[in-house]
Design a protein around this motif. Sequence first.
Motif, PDB file in Angstrom:
ATOM      1  N   ASN A 122      50.074  40.318  37.302  1.00  0.00           N
ATOM      2  CA  ASN A 122      49.675  39.155  38.427  1.00  0.00           C
ATOM      3  C   ASN A 122      49.196  39.647  39.701  1.00  0.00           C
ATOM      4  N   GLY A 123      47.958  40.907  39.692  1.00  0.00           N
ATOM      5  CA  GLY A 123      47.559  40.989  40.650  1.00  0.00           C
ATOM      6  C   GLY A 123      46.901  39.773  41.523  1.00  0.00           C
ATOM      7  N   PRO A 179      39.163  46.386  41.450  1.00  0.00           N
ATOM      8  CA  PRO A 179      39.048  45.010  40.723  1.00  0.00           C
ATOM      9  C   PRO A 179      40.620  44.523  40.110  1.00  0.00           C
ATOM     10  N   ARG A 180      40.722  43.407  40.106  1.00  0.00           N
ATOM     11  CA  ARG A 180      42.381  43.125  39.712  1.00  0.00           C
ATOM     12  C   ARG A 180      43.037  43.381  38.286  1.00  0.00           C
ATOM     13  N   ARG A 207      33.380  39.214  38.293  1.00  0.00           N
ATOM     14  CA  ARG A 207      34.372  40.416  38.438  1.00  0.00           C
ATOM     15  C   ARG A 207      35.212  40.481  39.672  1.00  0.00           C
ATOM     16  N   GLY A 208      36.268  39.907  40.352  1.00  0.00           N
ATOM     17  CA  GLY A 208      36.798  39.930  41.641  1.00  0.00           C
ATOM     18  C   GLY A 208      37.588  40.732  41.783  1.00  0.00           C
ATOM     19  N   VAL A 209      37.399  42.030  42.881  1.00  0.00           N
ATOM     20  CA  VAL A 209      37.397  43.100  43.395  1.00  0.00           C
ATOM     21  C   VAL A 209      37.917  42.411  44.759  1.00  0.00           C
ATOM     22  N   TYR A 210      39.219  43.210  45.116  1.00  0.00           N
ATOM     23  CA  TYR A 210      39.985  43.220  46.103  1.00  0.00           C
ATOM     24  C   TYR A 210      39.482  43.885  47.473  1.00  0.00           C
TER      25      TYR A 210
END
Length: 133
Positions: free
Chosen positions: A72-73, A60-61, A107-110
């Motif tokens: 600032n991911g 996640p970020r 939730r943003g997950v990269y």
Amino acid sequence: MDRPPPGERPKKKSGRRQAEPDLFEAVVPAANSTTAVRFAGTDNPRYLRALHALLLRPVPREHLDRAAGCSNGPDLVSNLRDLGLGPTGLPCTFIPDRDQDGKKIRRGVYHLTEAGRRAVNAWLRLRDRKAGE
């Protein structure tokens, strides 16, 4: 050998050789094939820490910020994408979740796709080979 129907003359063969069809004339990628990703590489320690975290697992970020040592991911990910990974190699998936107050969030997950992982690993092998020379 096929014979012509009765009453028809057999076709004469010309002395010229017929051009054989090209086996790879119209190459169309398979529907499930991955897009090629070419990673240019980097010497930036922050990017290298982020790539290390992404090679281990989706992050996640917030975790990416801590692992890379930045605040600032999304900008860091944007820069990695500009180095060749693009959104194809390093997408962000939004997962339904709840924040600490119980509100619904996404939730943003990269994560690195298989193509992105191959590109980063190919660059690491090339970097290691050059360092060994």
